[in-house]
Design a protein around this motif. Sequence first.
Motif, PDB file in Angstrom:
ATOM      1  N   GLY A 102       0.974  -1.190  -0.056  1.00 31.79           N
ATOM      2  CA  GLY A 102       0.081   0.160   0.125  1.00 31.79           C
ATOM      3  C   GLY A 102       0.868   1.408   0.168  1.00 31.79           C
ATOM      4  O   GLY A 102       0.587   2.074  -0.704  1.00 31.79           O
ATOM      5  N   VAL A 103       1.758   1.298   0.661  1.00 32.36           N
ATOM      6  CA  VAL A 103       2.943   2.417   0.724  1.00 32.36           C
ATOM      7  C   VAL A 103       3.629   2.571  -0.622  1.00 32.36           C
ATOM      8  O   VAL A 103       3.692   3.536  -0.959  1.00 32.36           O
ATOM      9  CB  VAL A 103       3.868   2.258   1.918  1.00 32.36           C
ATOM     10  N   ILE A 104       3.982   1.502  -1.201  1.00 32.78           N
ATOM     11  CA  ILE A 104       4.653   1.544  -2.430  1.00 32.78           C
ATOM     12  C   ILE A 104       3.685   1.983  -3.399  1.00 32.78           C
ATOM     13  O   ILE A 104       3.999   3.109  -4.282  1.00 32.78           O
ATOM     14  CB  ILE A 104       5.220   0.069  -2.908  1.00 32.78           C
ATOM     15  N   TYR A 105       2.267   1.534  -3.481  1.00 35.13           N
ATOM     16  CA  TYR A 105       1.490   2.208  -4.372  1.00 35.13           C
ATOM     17  C   TYR A 105       1.009   3.851  -4.126  1.00 35.13           C
ATOM     18  O   TYR A 105       0.987   4.487  -5.123  1.00 35.13           O
ATOM     19  CB  TYR A 105      -0.101   1.479  -4.050  1.00 35.13           C
ATOM     20  N   ASN A 106       1.365   4.224  -2.774  1.00 35.17           N
ATOM     21  CA  ASN A 106       1.251   5.694  -2.499  1.00 35.17           C
ATOM     22  C   ASN A 106       2.398   6.627  -2.919  1.00 35.17           C
ATOM     23  O   ASN A 106       2.479   7.623  -2.782  1.00 35.17           O
ATOM     24  CB  ASN A 106       0.939   5.777  -0.999  1.00 35.17           C
ATOM     25  N   GLY A 107       3.388   5.622  -3.444  1.00 32.73           N
ATOM     26  CA  GLY A 107       4.643   6.631  -3.833  1.00 32.73           C
ATOM     27  C   GLY A 107       5.998   6.473  -3.014  1.00 32.73           C
ATOM     28  O   GLY A 107       6.591   7.274  -2.845  1.00 32.73           O
ATOM     29  N   LEU A 108       6.091   5.119  -2.257  1.00 27.16           N
ATOM     30  CA  LEU A 108       7.351   5.069  -1.461  1.00 27.16           C
ATOM     31  C   LEU A 108       8.504   5.399  -2.215  1.00 27.16           C
ATOM     32  O   LEU A 108       9.482   6.147  -1.567  1.00 27.16           O
ATOM     33  CB  LEU A 108       7.170   3.812  -1.008  1.00 27.16           C
ATOM     34  N   PHE A 109       8.913   5.092  -3.414  1.00 27.29           N
ATOM     35  CA  PHE A 109       9.887   5.107  -4.141  1.00 27.29           C
ATOM     36  C   PHE A 109      10.228   6.426  -4.924  1.00 27.29           C
ATOM     37  O   PHE A 109      11.322   6.835  -5.394  1.00 27.29           O
ATOM     38  CB  PHE A 109      10.042   4.150  -5.302  1.00 27.29           C
ATOM     39  N   LYS A 110       9.230   7.572  -4.460  1.00 21.61           N
ATOM     40  CA  LYS A 110       9.420   8.807  -4.692  1.00 21.61           C
ATOM     41  C   LYS A 110      10.344   9.315  -3.603  1.00 21.61           C
ATOM     42  O   LYS A 110      11.058  10.530  -3.660  1.00 21.61           O
ATOM     43  CB  LYS A 110       8.193   9.490  -4.787  1.00 21.61           C
ATOM     44  N   LEU A 111      10.421   8.698  -2.527  1.00 20.66           N
ATOM     45  CA  LEU A 111      11.386   9.109  -1.399  1.00 20.66           C
ATOM     46  C   LEU A 111      11.127  10.323  -0.646  1.00 20.66           C
ATOM     47  O   LEU A 111      11.936  11.218  -0.317  1.00 20.66           O
ATOM     48  CB  LEU A 111      13.054   9.043  -1.944  1.00 20.66           C
ATOM     49  N   ASP A 112       9.724  10.923  -0.813  1.00 21.40           N
ATOM     50  CA  ASP A 112       9.259  12.172  -0.232  1.00 21.40           C
ATOM     51  C   ASP A 112       8.709  11.892   1.177  1.00 21.40           C
ATOM     52  O   ASP A 112       7.464  11.763   1.071  1.00 21.40           O
ATOM     53  CB  ASP A 112       8.430  12.821  -1.208  1.00 21.40           C
ATOM     54  N   PHE A 113       9.467  11.464   1.900  1.00 23.66           N
ATOM     55  CA  PHE A 113       8.757  10.614   3.264  1.00 23.66           C
ATOM     56  C   PHE A 113       8.104  11.691   3.989  1.00 23.66           C
ATOM     57  O   PHE A 113       7.110  11.305   4.869  1.00 23.66           O
ATOM     58  CB  PHE A 113      10.035  10.251   4.178  1.00 23.66           C
ATOM     59  N   GLY A 114       8.166  12.988   3.956  1.00 23.60           N
ATOM     60  CA  GLY A 114       7.447  13.896   4.421  1.00 23.60           C
ATOM     61  C   GLY A 114       5.936  14.049   3.955  1.00 23.60           C
ATOM     62  O   GLY A 114       5.081  14.584   4.861  1.00 23.60           O
ATOM     63  N   ASN A 115       5.525  13.798   2.758  1.00 23.95           N
ATOM     64  CA  ASN A 115       4.432  13.777   2.276  1.00 23.95           C
ATOM     65  C   ASN A 115       3.850  12.452   2.005  1.00 23.95           C
ATOM     66  O   ASN A 115       2.791  12.457   1.266  1.00 23.95           O
ATOM     67  CB  ASN A 115       4.374  14.837   1.032  1.00 23.95           C
ATOM     68  N   ILE A 116       4.416  11.423   2.238  1.00 24.19           N
ATOM     69  CA  ILE A 116       3.824   9.915   1.688  1.00 24.19           C
ATOM     70  C   ILE A 116       2.570   9.787   2.515  1.00 24.19           C
ATOM     71  O   ILE A 116       2.508  10.013   3.729  1.00 24.19           O
ATOM     72  CB  ILE A 116       4.958   9.111   1.846  1.00 24.19           C
ATOM     73  N   ARG A 117       1.622   9.070   1.856  1.00 19.45           N
ATOM     74  CA  ARG A 117       0.453   8.638   2.754  1.00 19.45           C
ATOM     75  C   ARG A 117       0.782   7.092   3.176  1.00 19.45           C
ATOM     76  O   ARG A 117       1.028   6.115   2.418  1.00 19.45           O
ATOM     77  CB  ARG A 117      -0.791   8.785   1.734  1.00 19.45           C
ATOM     78  N   ILE A 118       0.858   6.959   4.277  1.00 17.68           N
ATOM     79  CA  ILE A 118       1.023   5.726   5.032  1.00 17.68           C
ATOM     80  C   ILE A 118      -0.172   4.695   4.639  1.00 17.68           C
ATOM     81  O   ILE A 118      -0.204   3.489   4.333  1.00 17.68           O
ATOM     82  CB  ILE A 118       1.570   5.603   6.410  1.00 17.68           C
ATOM     83  N   ALA A 119      -1.361   5.268   5.260  1.00 17.41           N
ATOM     84  CA  ALA A 119      -2.661   4.626   5.105  1.00 17.41           C
ATOM     85  C   ALA A 119      -2.987   4.127   3.582  1.00 17.41           C
ATOM     86  O   ALA A 119      -2.587   4.951   2.677  1.00 17.41           O
ATOM     87  CB  ALA A 119      -3.841   5.441   5.703  1.00 17.41           C
ATOM     88  N   SER A 120      -3.783   3.028   3.452  1.00 15.86           N
ATOM     89  CA  SER A 120      -3.960   2.609   2.124  1.00 15.86           C
ATOM     90  C   SER A 120      -5.249   1.737   2.220  1.00 15.86           C
ATOM     91  O   SER A 120      -5.381   0.896   3.329  1.00 15.86           O
ATOM     92  CB  SER A 120      -3.176   1.930   1.303  1.00 15.86           C
ATOM     93  N   VAL A 121      -5.651   1.197   1.236  1.00 12.24           N
ATOM     94  CA  VAL A 121      -6.542  -0.023   1.101  1.00 12.24           C
ATOM     95  C   VAL A 121      -6.169  -1.136   1.568  1.00 12.24           C
ATOM     96  O   VAL A 121      -6.585  -1.836   2.284  1.00 12.24           O
ATOM     97  CB  VAL A 121      -7.464   0.180  -0.211  1.00 12.24           C
ATOM     98  N   LEU A 122      -5.054  -1.271   0.788  1.00 11.08           N
ATOM     99  CA  LEU A 122      -4.184  -2.617   1.124  1.00 11.08           C
ATOM    100  C   LEU A 122      -3.799  -2.870   2.391  1.00 11.08           C
ATOM    101  O   LEU A 122      -4.018  -3.766   3.049  1.00 11.08           O
ATOM    102  CB  LEU A 122      -2.896  -2.662   0.280  1.00 11.08           C
ATOM    103  N   GLY A 123      -3.280  -1.571   2.898  1.00 10.05           N
ATOM    104  CA  GLY A 123      -2.851  -1.702   4.360  1.00 10.05           C
ATOM    105  C   GLY A 123      -4.064  -1.878   5.400  1.00 10.05           C
ATOM    106  O   GLY A 123      -3.859  -2.598   6.384  1.00 10.05           O
TER     107      GLY A 123
END
Length: 256
Positions: A102-123
Amino acid sequence: MKRLQSIDALRGFDMLFIMGFAGFLAALCATMPCGFTDAIAGSMKHAEWNGLRHHDTIFPLFLFIAGMTYPFSYEKQLEKGTSRGRIYLKILKRTLILILLGVIYNGLFKLDFGNIRIASVLGRIGLAWGIAAILFINFGVTARIVIASVLLVGYGLVSALVGAPDVPNADPLSMEGCFAGYFDRMFLPGHLYEDTFDPEGLFSAFSAVVTAMLGMFTGEFIKRADISGNKKTIYMFIAAAILIGVGVAFSPVLPL
């Protein structure tokens, strides 16, 4: 163990909408505009806040199905002689993998940790299903009914009566003033789906756990060999009607 076509069919129905069938239906209805087709098209998208539409049931149904299949999976693991510790490890592994995906889908690999969304449908699926699975292993049916009831009633009362402490004159039933949003603002790291609220946040996971538990209750019931398939269908319809009735009865306090 023999597969149940009814569960496979229900899963396929749900996946059809997850894969975009709702958009297809909405587009089809747009070619034949009238009150009936407009109502169908309107039900193919989420309610803005209050309300319950067909599209709002798709994700809870997926979580319900994940719960419904677990009694079969657990029995199969026991038949293979899988140890309790290994079963716990599999639950933890599945939960963490789903959260990570879920975090990967939300853009983990953009490495913008301050703005990444941790919550997700998969999570949400991983966390709610994982907790429900642990409860399933450790408690009998009666105890789990009590646990599910306490979780739902507690969550409902807090949602209906407790506003966000950081919002002046907060309306507990508004997106800005609900306690779930406040809880996530305080404890959920990263970016929320909305500025003040996340539909897959931490506090609302309590009710999602119950959704998975309801699926497990249903799976246990389906597994029973002492009741015919027709009677099982009737009993499940009755149970569904009762639960819908309870939801409607309490809607003046906690709207659907």
